[in-house]
Design an enzyme around this catalytic site. Sequence first.
Site, PDB file in Angstrom:
ATOM      1  N   LYS A  26       0.815  -1.221   0.000  1.00 28.83           N
ATOM      2  CA  LYS A  26       0.000   0.000   0.000  1.00 28.83           C
ATOM      3  C   LYS A  26       0.847   1.269   0.000  1.00 28.83           C
ATOM      4  O   LYS A  26       0.316   2.369  -0.197  1.00 28.83           O
ATOM      5  CB  LYS A  26      -0.928   0.014   1.222  1.00 28.83           C
ATOM      6  CG  LYS A  26      -1.901  -1.137   1.307  1.00 28.83           C
ATOM      7  CD  LYS A  26      -2.882  -0.991   2.455  1.00 28.83           C
ATOM      8  CE  LYS A  26      -2.206  -1.038   3.810  1.00 28.83           C
ATOM      9  NZ  LYS A  26      -1.549  -2.328   4.090  1.00 28.83           N
ATOM     10  N   GLU A  73       0.034 -13.324  16.348  1.00 29.05           N
ATOM     11  CA  GLU A  73       0.356 -13.325  17.781  1.00 29.05           C
ATOM     12  C   GLU A  73       0.596 -14.734  18.317  1.00 29.05           C
ATOM     13  O   GLU A  73       1.209 -14.893  19.371  1.00 29.05           O
ATOM     14  CB  GLU A  73      -0.778 -12.674  18.583  1.00 29.05           C
ATOM     15  CG  GLU A  73      -0.932 -11.181  18.374  1.00 29.05           C
ATOM     16  CD  GLU A  73      -2.009 -10.592  19.260  1.00 29.05           C
ATOM     17  OE1 GLU A  73      -2.727 -11.370  19.935  1.00 29.05           O
ATOM     18  OE2 GLU A  73      -2.148  -9.360  19.293  1.00 29.05           O
TER      19      GLU A  73
END
Length: 486
Positions: free
Chosen positions: A213, A362
């Site tokens: 992006k 995570e």
Amino acid sequence: MRFLLGYSSKPFILALVICVTYTFSYLLKTMYVSLFHNHVKVKGNPLFQDLVIAGLNRVFEDIKYDNDREKEINQTDDNFWGIPPELQLYSNRTVTKRRTQIQINIKRKYFLRDFRVDDVNCLELINRTREEVKRAKSIKRARLKDADYIEMTKNCPTFIKDRGYIMHYLTKEEESFPIAYSILMYQNVEQFERLLRAIYRPQNIYCIHVDFKSRETIHNAVSGIASCFDNVFLLRTRVSVKLGGMSVLEPDLKCMNELWSRSKTWKYFINLTGQEFPLRTNYELVKILKAYNGSNDVAATIQKDTERCDKPRAVAPPHGIHVTRGFVHVAVNRDFVDFTLHDERAQHILTWMNRSCYVPDEAYFSTLNHNPHFGVKGSFKGHPETSRNRRKPYIARFKNVVESEVYGWKCHGREINGLCVFGTADVRMLSVRKELFAHRFHLDYQPVAYECMEELIYNRTRDEFMGTLAFNASFYSTLGFVLGQG
């Protein structure tokens, strides 16, 4: 009277006067606040009364500031960690050996002058002098633009010299212990470049991922920077990273694969973002990672782990694993990377987490490291819960998660999504932390904090190289995840 007290009593008298003054101020303030808060009419000029109250409030704000400062220092010093004197990190020493010609040449090339931040006394910030902290907060800096880097890197030798890169391994110990890095960035080329400069050594290797992006000028600028170094490269495949998904993990895994293929000599892998900065010099990192003795520095918690891996139609975890979750940022040995990339069980777990876990980034590294039945070198075989003390700390990164019982500290910067963005008043705490890197900084917010950390790391690098500062990594060999590795 003078004979009885003597001239040496002057400090005592001064202290006594201060104590009496503060006591009187406290009583006076209590009286006024009591009267005002209970709506008792006080005769006299209201403006004068307001000034008295404002003055007394300032006195007690100063007292609270000093108390908070001392409390913060005590929480982050060696006493907090329970470090005996023989394990303290730093000590000054006198150079007795004659310097070699190589050392003299390196000093002339890289360490001829002190690094000093313009318009600021960083030592005063480290001491948290109130006036200097306040003044530093207001300082703004002009920023380098993408186009500046595109232009500068057209002449690589000049770019390397002008930007102050250290192009020597400095010590044999550092040369024989190369480190592999991944750096994920999506904005602010200057902050990325200054991070790279702080950690750069020719024996290390660096993989850079620019978010899909990011605007094209960012990619071009970073590509120009990488082209100036043989050991810095960009990932060809760019991922559009979205928080909370597999895309957070994907660039690190791709970098791991490239780093594995490109070099067979690096010992540890550390993954970074462009918003971080080292708390240790390269020499200290090498000493610490050697003290780890092959163990992996990975955060973990087993609390509420099932809530993160209970997507609809989720199946039972494969290979009898107990899911743990932590942070995606790690410091792991080469064998851990080998297992992550090439073991079928690791691939099965990755596929399962992608389908079953809401935040797989995570959980993935944390789970691989805290299931010792896999036999991964350096994995942890004890209770996985990360602690705030030496039992099982997380040293790879200092993240100030403000509301966390384990990772939370007082934030003197600004809080974004529960995470502290460090400011100038955080420099004291950062200067005495034991972690490897700090996350996070924003160059457009109180940039002096970042600059003072640059000054600190550069000058430590110089002093360690010249032999006037000794670093003792013994503390790190006593950490729970080092003693309890599989």
